[in-house]
Write an enzyme that holds these catalytic residues in place. Structure first.
Site, PDB file in Angstrom:
ATOM      1  N   LYS A  39       0.815  -1.539  -0.358  1.00 52.09           N
ATOM      2  CA  LYS A  39      -0.290   0.143   0.046  1.00 52.09           C
ATOM      3  C   LYS A  39       1.294   1.340   0.149  1.00 52.09           C
ATOM      4  O   LYS A  39       0.786   2.211  -0.959  1.00 52.09           O
ATOM      5  CB  LYS A  39      -0.650   0.203   0.852  1.00 52.09           C
ATOM      6  CG  LYS A  39      -1.592  -1.064   1.548  1.00 52.09           C
ATOM      7  CD  LYS A  39      -2.558  -0.881   2.235  1.00 52.09           C
ATOM      8  CE  LYS A  39      -1.939  -1.072   4.347  1.00 52.09           C
ATOM      9  NZ  LYS A  39      -1.261  -2.565   3.621  1.00 52.09           N
ATOM     10  N   ARG A  70      -9.038   1.527   9.362  1.00 51.62           N
ATOM     11  CA  ARG A  70      -8.670  -0.256   9.597  1.00 51.62           C
ATOM     12  C   ARG A  70      -9.404  -0.569   9.737  1.00 51.62           C
ATOM     13  O   ARG A  70      -9.281  -1.936  10.262  1.00 51.62           O
ATOM     14  CB  ARG A  70      -7.144   0.122  10.113  1.00 51.62           C
ATOM     15  CG  ARG A  70      -6.105  -0.432   9.196  1.00 51.62           C
ATOM     16  CD  ARG A  70      -5.009  -0.304  10.240  1.00 51.62           C
ATOM     17  NE  ARG A  70      -4.173  -1.415  10.045  1.00 51.62           N
ATOM     18  CZ  ARG A  70      -2.456  -0.465   9.188  1.00 51.62           C
ATOM     19  NH1 ARG A  70      -3.011   0.817   9.270  1.00 51.62           N
ATOM     20  NH2 ARG A  70      -1.948  -1.311   8.944  1.00 51.62           N
ATOM     21  N   ARG A  83      11.274  -6.365   4.351  1.00 51.62           N
ATOM     22  CA  ARG A  83      11.532  -4.838   4.810  1.00 51.62           C
ATOM     23  C   ARG A  83      12.063  -3.471   5.285  1.00 51.62           C
ATOM     24  O   ARG A  83      12.449  -4.408   6.736  1.00 51.62           O
ATOM     25  CB  ARG A  83      10.048  -4.221   5.084  1.00 51.62           C
ATOM     26  CG  ARG A  83       9.114  -3.302   5.095  1.00 51.62           C
ATOM     27  CD  ARG A  83       8.331  -2.770   5.068  1.00 51.62           C
ATOM     28  NE  ARG A  83       6.847  -3.252   6.004  1.00 51.62           N
ATOM     29  CZ  ARG A  83       6.187  -3.316   6.160  1.00 51.62           C
ATOM     30  NH1 ARG A  83       5.361  -2.441   5.119  1.00 51.62           N
ATOM     31  NH2 ARG A  83       5.359  -3.419   7.380  1.00 51.62           N
ATOM     32  N   ARG A 137      11.649  -2.081  11.518  1.00 56.34           N
ATOM     33  CA  ARG A 137      10.581  -1.571  12.185  1.00 56.34           C
ATOM     34  C   ARG A 137       9.709  -2.682  13.037  1.00 56.34           C
ATOM     35  O   ARG A 137      10.155  -3.911  12.983  1.00 56.34           O
ATOM     36  CB  ARG A 137       8.528  -1.644  10.956  1.00 56.34           C
ATOM     37  CG  ARG A 137       8.958  -0.400  10.705  1.00 56.34           C
ATOM     38  CD  ARG A 137       8.019   0.100   9.927  1.00 56.34           C
ATOM     39  NE  ARG A 137       6.481  -0.776  10.037  1.00 56.34           N
ATOM     40  CZ  ARG A 137       5.766  -0.684   9.320  1.00 56.34           C
ATOM     41  NH1 ARG A 137       5.393  -0.314   8.613  1.00 56.34           N
ATOM     42  NH2 ARG A 137       4.263  -0.935   9.891  1.00 56.34           N
ATOM     43  N   ARG A 150      -0.638  -9.418  13.202  1.00 52.43           N
ATOM     44  CA  ARG A 150      -0.715  -8.431  12.556  1.00 52.43           C
ATOM     45  C   ARG A 150      -1.734  -9.101  11.621  1.00 52.43           C
ATOM     46  O   ARG A 150      -2.928  -8.715  11.134  1.00 52.43           O
ATOM     47  CB  ARG A 150       0.075  -7.245  12.456  1.00 52.43           C
ATOM     48  CG  ARG A 150       1.144  -6.604  12.985  1.00 52.43           C
ATOM     49  CD  ARG A 150       2.092  -6.102  12.437  1.00 52.43           C
ATOM     50  NE  ARG A 150       2.020  -4.417  10.970  1.00 52.43           N
ATOM     51  CZ  ARG A 150       2.847  -4.752  10.530  1.00 52.43           C
ATOM     52  NH1 ARG A 150       4.201  -5.155  10.959  1.00 52.43           N
ATOM     53  NH2 ARG A 150       2.224  -3.633   9.883  1.00 52.43           N
TER      54      ARG A 150
END
Ligand code: ADP
Ligand code: AMP
Length: 215
Positions: A15, A90, A129, A162, A173
């Protein structure tokens, strides 16, 4: 072009990657609630301290807090010609609040773009990531490497993994996504503004599909 866009999809679906490209091409701001929370954590603000307790567990920050931050952000002058929302809404509650706030202004969201990626691919992407906490840019050690290892191409800041991209938090998540956020796909389907794109493709192909939708 005046456009209000929502990016839907699992955590790690791409996203943010796509939202940044859309923002640049269409000249609208990229608004990421996750980036706003992370900037507050970095600066150790009271908001950051509160948000961190939820984020580190892979949970959503409570609606009340999140909605206020988002509505304040989109009320700013740079958002008057539209914006691309990344990571908001969300929950159905968040979607309803946004819809009501816009309808009071005689306005509405134009497109909800669902970046579709199966859970198996997500798990692989998240471990690789790397994020820039200064400018919000995102890289992947294999798929989207920075020019210089560990350094942000845009601003020269050191890249980080992260805290919430650790494998156990990613699982949490994903389950929070399926429970609380996935229902928004139906929600925007009913609103008649849902557009699906295949997010497993190369990022430039995904962007071509999105541009085909936005025109
Ligand atoms: P989200 O904002 O949905 O959480 P990101 O845009 O941060 O997702 O992307 C998650 C990870 O996958 C990042 O490391 C990013 O560089 C990488 N990525 C994004 N799009 C693609 C793609 N189409 N193919 C492979 N990797 C991608
Ligand atoms: P993101 O950068 O979009 O992956 O968001 C990182 C984390 O920030 C999420 O896992 C949540 O804990 C929190 N967060 C971001 N956006 C929202 C939102 N709209 N509602 C609740 N929590 C959010």
């Amino acid at each position: 072009m005046k456009m209000k866009i929502i990016m839907l999809g699992a955590p790690g679906a791409g996203k943010g990657t796509q939202a940044i490209m859309i923002a640049e091409k269409y000249g609208i701001p990229h608004v990421s609630t996750g980036d706003i929370f992370r900037a507050n954590i970095k600066n150790n603000t009271p908001l950051g301290q509160e948000a961190k307790t939820y984020m580190d567990k892979g949970m959503l920050v409570p609606d009340e807090l999140t909605v206020k931050i988002l509505l304040d952000r989109v009320a700013k002058d740079d958002c008057k010609n539209g914006y691309v929302l990344d990571g908001f809404p969300r929950t159905i509650v968040q979607a309803d609040v946004l819809k009501d706030a816009l309808s009071k202004l005689g306005d509405r969201i134009d497109h909800a773009i669902n970046v579709d990626v199966p859970d198996e691919n997500i798990i692989k992407r998240m471990g690789g990531r790397r994020a820039c906490l200064k400018c919000g840019a995102t890289y992947h050690i294999e798929h989207v490497p920075p020019k210089k290892e560990g350094i942000c191409d845009n601003c020269g800041e050191a890249l980080v993994l992260r805290d919430d991209d650790k494998p156990e938090t990613v699982q949490k998540r994903l389950s929070v996504y399926h429970e609380q956020t996935q229902p928004l796909i139906d929600y925007y389907g009913k609103e008649g503004i849902l557009k699906n794109v295949d997010g497993t493709q190369d990022m430039n192909r995904v962007f071509e599909d999105i541009c085909g939708i936005l025109g």
